[in-house]
Design an enzyme around this catalytic site. Structure first.
Site, PDB file in Angstrom:
ATOM      1  CB  CYS A 273      -0.908  -0.094   1.435  1.00 15.21           C
ATOM      2  SG  CYS A 273      -2.178   1.502   1.406  1.00 15.21           S
TER       3      CYS A 273
ATOM      4  CB  CYS B  94      -4.552  14.173   2.046  1.00 16.75           C
ATOM      5  SG  CYS B  94      -6.336  14.189   0.485  1.00 16.75           S
TER       6      CYS B  94
ATOM      7  CB  CYS C 277      -9.144   9.883   5.719  1.00 17.88           C
ATOM      8  SG  CYS C 277      -7.392  10.208   5.831  1.00 17.88           S
TER       9      CYS C 277
ATOM     10  CB  SER D  47     -12.680   6.062  -1.300  1.00 19.56           C
ATOM     11  OG  SER D  47     -11.514   5.734  -1.353  1.00 19.56           O
ATOM     12  CG  LEU D  48     -19.970   5.546  -3.150  1.00 23.73           C
ATOM     13  CD1 LEU D  48     -20.188   6.092  -4.016  1.00 23.73           C
ATOM     14  CD2 LEU D  48     -20.340   3.777  -3.855  1.00 23.73           C
TER      15      LEU D  48
ATOM     16  CG  ASN E  29      -9.153   0.837  10.579  1.00 18.49           C
ATOM     17  OD1 ASN E  29      -9.689  -0.094  10.880  1.00 18.49           O
ATOM     18  ND2 ASN E  29      -8.513   1.016   9.533  1.00 18.49           N
TER      19      ASN E  29
ATOM     20  CB  CYS F 240      -7.929   1.535   6.045  1.00 17.18           C
ATOM     21  SG  CYS F 240      -7.302   0.263   4.833  1.00 17.18           S
TER      22      CYS F 240
HETATM   23  N1  SAH Z   1      -6.905   9.345  -1.222  1.00 15.86           N
HETATM   24  C1  SAH Z   1      -7.719   8.176  -1.364  1.00 15.86           C
HETATM   25  C2  SAH Z   1      -6.629   6.802  -1.057  1.00 15.86           C
HETATM   26  C3  SAH Z   1      -6.262   6.985   0.391  1.00 15.86           C
HETATM   27  S1  SAH Z   1      -6.672   6.608   0.966  1.00 15.86           S
HETATM   28  C4  SAH Z   1      -8.650   7.929  -1.568  1.00 15.86           C
HETATM   29  O1  SAH Z   1      -9.708   8.469  -0.593  1.00 15.86           O
HETATM   30  O2  SAH Z   1      -9.382   6.330  -1.640  1.00 15.86           O
HETATM   31  C5  SAH Z   1      -6.650   4.786   1.077  1.00 15.86           C
HETATM   32  C6  SAH Z   1      -9.024   4.279   1.837  1.00 15.86           C
HETATM   33  O3  SAH Z   1      -8.721   4.649   2.998  1.00 15.86           O
HETATM   34  C7  SAH Z   1      -9.958   5.189   1.131  1.00 15.86           C
HETATM   35  O4  SAH Z   1     -10.952   4.255   1.119  1.00 15.86           O
HETATM   36  C8  SAH Z   1     -10.156   5.842   2.431  1.00 15.86           C
HETATM   37  O5  SAH Z   1     -11.632   6.373   2.281  1.00 15.86           O
HETATM   38  C9  SAH Z   1     -10.243   5.135   3.930  1.00 15.86           C
HETATM   39  N2  SAH Z   1     -10.014   5.429   4.747  1.00 15.86           N
HETATM   40  C10 SAH Z   1      -9.400   7.115   5.563  1.00 15.86           C
HETATM   41  N3  SAH Z   1      -9.752   7.161   6.430  1.00 15.86           N
HETATM   42  C11 SAH Z   1      -9.844   5.320   7.028  1.00 15.86           C
HETATM   43  C12 SAH Z   1     -10.517   5.344   8.334  1.00 15.86           C
HETATM   44  N4  SAH Z   1      -9.858   5.793   9.533  1.00 15.86           N
HETATM   45  N5  SAH Z   1     -10.373   4.080   8.370  1.00 15.86           N
HETATM   46  C13 SAH Z   1     -11.155   2.684   7.700  1.00 15.86           C
HETATM   47  N6  SAH Z   1     -10.844   3.673   5.520  1.00 15.86           N
HETATM   48  C14 SAH Z   1     -10.222   4.361   5.653  1.00 15.86           C
HETATM   49 FE1  SF4 Z   2      -7.564  12.268   1.046  1.00 18.17          FE
HETATM   50 FE2  SF4 Z   2      -8.714   9.684   0.932  1.00 18.17          FE
HETATM   51 FE3  SF4 Z   2      -7.918  10.620   3.485  1.00 18.17          FE
HETATM   52 FE4  SF4 Z   2      -9.998  11.849   2.370  1.00 18.17          FE
HETATM   53  S1  SF4 Z   2      -9.998   9.354   2.308  1.00 18.17           S
HETATM   54  S2  SF4 Z   2      -8.748  12.864   3.180  1.00 18.17           S
HETATM   55  S3  SF4 Z   2      -9.438  11.921  -0.389  1.00 18.17           S
HETATM   56  S4  SF4 Z   2      -6.365  10.174   1.527  1.00 18.17           S
END
Ligand code: SAH
Ligand code: SF4
Length: 360
Positions: free
Chosen positions: A104, A111, A118, A218-219, A295, A338
């Site tokens: 990964c 970001c 996130c 990421s929906l 998470n 994640c």
């Molecule tokens: N920016 C991109 C890729 C990085 S995030 C994106 O958003 O797709 C990778 C994945 O982890 C995304 O689906 C994101 O929404 C998810 N993610 C972010 N924070 C998270 C958390 N605290 N718990 C579980 N998944 C999370």
């Molecule tokens: Fe950035 Fe992906 Fe996190 Fe959203 S989930 S803040 S796009 S890293």
């Protein structure tokens, strides 16, 4: 400043070689040394002409980001923290499974998109990673895992799901992906390299034309009102536009489905009504769902949906004929799951010192 050859994909290296009056086949030889043998010392590239080695050592380097630390989880997940400048680090995570090994990879420091659940988004945006810093993560992991072209491939899949939004660092991400796919470098199949995006619609269209690889979107929400809150970029590219972009992507994609990632937030997006809306929303998009149990991280402000609720949610999607997997949480004991990647070098160092003191 010497040129860092890790910043070039094959096309870039060919252009550079033309500039210094060298033949294309030598560029390909060099790519294999750098990426397949993990060699950064020109002197050790034994089958390269001496004159070329001399020329390169005057004008170029192979410089991956510096390795700060390495951690291993009790479940076999490994995490590397790489130095990308004062006070900053990026993290890359290797997840071994029975049939595959997934790396990964991060694409930005922080970001800008501020998704509310996130931890990377909470820390704000610092800067884009260079090609060398993105591909350097695979370069280091390969080395640490002892991969050579003669070994069995330990890293079979790469997901761009670490820190950052890959499609907002488009050029560097695509150059790094080109190297992942290149037979002279890592030689991965397009189906095994996945770009994960929060839904930057114009960049999804560009990727489809220029570098179609597997796509995860990421929906996280089943309607615009909710997604505007959770994934604020939705205000710019709302769901109808995003779904249309997904349908267009499928026409050129190496896989015949889009993966929808859906983080399970207790009481926020996990009710039967949300499941019904999701089924309706995605009915015209060939897709698979990947449910991600949230998470937690400090001051996250959300709770993970209960295991029962996640199971019920998955079942209602499945009853509608959707393919659903629930992501296993891996590496959370080393903050590698994640959404837990933060890459704060100082904090990590302090934590390391603390652990050392405790052990003493
Ligand atoms: N920016 C991109 C890729 C990085 S995030 C994106 O958003 O797709 C990778 C994945 O982890 C995304 O689906 C994101 O929404 C998810 N993610 C972010 N924070 C998270 C958390 N605290 N718990 C579980 N998944 C999370
Ligand atoms: Fe950035 Fe992906 Fe996190 Fe959203 S989930 S803040 S796009 S890293």
């Amino acid at each position: 400043m010497p040129v860092n050859l890790l910043d070039f994909d094959q096309q870039g290296l060919l252009a550079y070689f033309q500039e210094i009056g060298e033949k294309p086949f030598r560029a390909r030889q060099l790519l294999r040394w750098i990426h397949q043998f993990g060699e950064s010392d020109f002197a050790k590239m034994s089958d390269l002409a001496k004159s070329l080695r001399a020329k390169l050592s005057e004008s170029a380097v192979v410089e991956p980001p510096r390795l700060i630390s390495e951690q291993q989880s009790c479940d076999g997940t490994r995490k590397w923290l790489l130095d990308v400048g004062v006070g900053n680090g990026v993290e890359t995570v290797f997840i071994p499974e029975n049939e595959r090994g997934t790396l990964c990879v991060s694409t930005q420091v922080g970001c800008a998109l501020e998704c509310s659940f996130c931890s990377t988004g909470r820390q704000g945006f610092n800067r884009n990673l260079t090609v060398a810093e993105i591909i350097g993560q695979l370069w280091w992991a390969n080395k640490a895992l002892g991969c050579t072209p003669r070994n069995e491939r330990v890293i079979s899949n790469v997901v761009l799901m670490g820190m950052g939004e890959p499609l907002l660092n488009y050029d560097n991400t695509v150059a790094a992906v080109n190297l992942m796919l290149d037979d002279y470098a890592y030689g991965l199949s397009r189906r095994r390299v996945t770009v994960s995006t929060s839904g930057i619609v114009p960049a999804v269209d560009r990727l489809r034309e220029e570098c179609p690889v597997a796509l995860a979107v990421s929906l996280h929400a089943s309607n615009d009102a909710l997604r505007d809150q959770l994934v604020p970029i939705n205000r710019k590219y709302p769901l109808a536009e995003l779904m249309a972009a997904c349908r267009r992507y499928i026409e050129k994609a190496p896989r015949d489905f889009i993966t929808f990632e859906y983080v399970m937030l207790d009481g926020v997006n996990d009710t039967p009504a949300h499941a019904r809306e999701l089924i309706e929303l995605t009915q015209d998009v060939p897709c698979k769902f990947n449910l991600i149990p949230f998470n937690p991280f400090p001051q996250g402000g959300y709770e993970r949906s209960s295991a029962d609720n996640i199971r019920r949610f998955a079942e209602s999607l499945m009853r509608a004929g959707l393919v659903v997997t629930t992501r296993k949480t891996r590496g959370d004991d080393i903050d590698a799951a994640c959404g837990q990647l933060a890459g704060k070098v100082r904090d990590k160092t302090r934590r390391g010192e603390h652990a050392l003191k405790e052990a003493a």
